[in-house]
Design a protein around this motif. Sequence first.
Motif: not given
Length: 217
Positions: A101-107
């Motif tokens: 989720r961090q890599r996807a910019g969701l965090l």
Amino acid sequence: MTETQKARPASAATVYAVLRSRFSDAHYAAGDKLTEQAIAAELNVSRTPVREAIGRLLADGLVTPAARGVVVAALDAKESRDLFAVRGALEGLAAATAAERQRAGLLAPVVLVQLRDASDAVRAAAAQGRRRDAARANSHLHMEIARAADNQLLLEALTRVWDRIAVATVTHLDDDAWLAQIAEQHDEVVDAIDAGDADAARAAMTRHIADAANTHR
């Protein structure tokens, strides 16, 4: 008991929720004694909902009968192995999912700040010899990672596992070498999540849980 001190009405479900949260928050340690009278006085409720709530804790396996009350259950060897096997799989998934989720910019950036703050809180409490505070901070960090994964089923499953394990954690945080190792391993997990590296996050968390399982033997 004065008029203002009279027990306020409360449901067994409410009392149970309060007591259950204390297990996952490392409020109790294995062997702690709980009595209807003490809990009712503390929560300012009658003993009937407390009795029903304790009955549910007995059914959950979180407490065992004792003279004039119950005691917080300790894990036997098989329960410990089983719980840590499940915990390793679930927390590895949680860490990996949080990293994805961090890599996807969701965090949100605040989530990563909260994870680092939680990790620092474990280190600070441990350094000051505050075992229960360290155990609570440790539980908080792991559950924050689970929340960062944004998977409700995973969070619910881990909550049940942590309810059983947190009470044992309190008694195992008096080992200075293990405490130092915990701090380093927490940093590794959070760093991997921050970097968005799911494989590294899963590996770091799995290694951390395996080491914790060895400590709890």
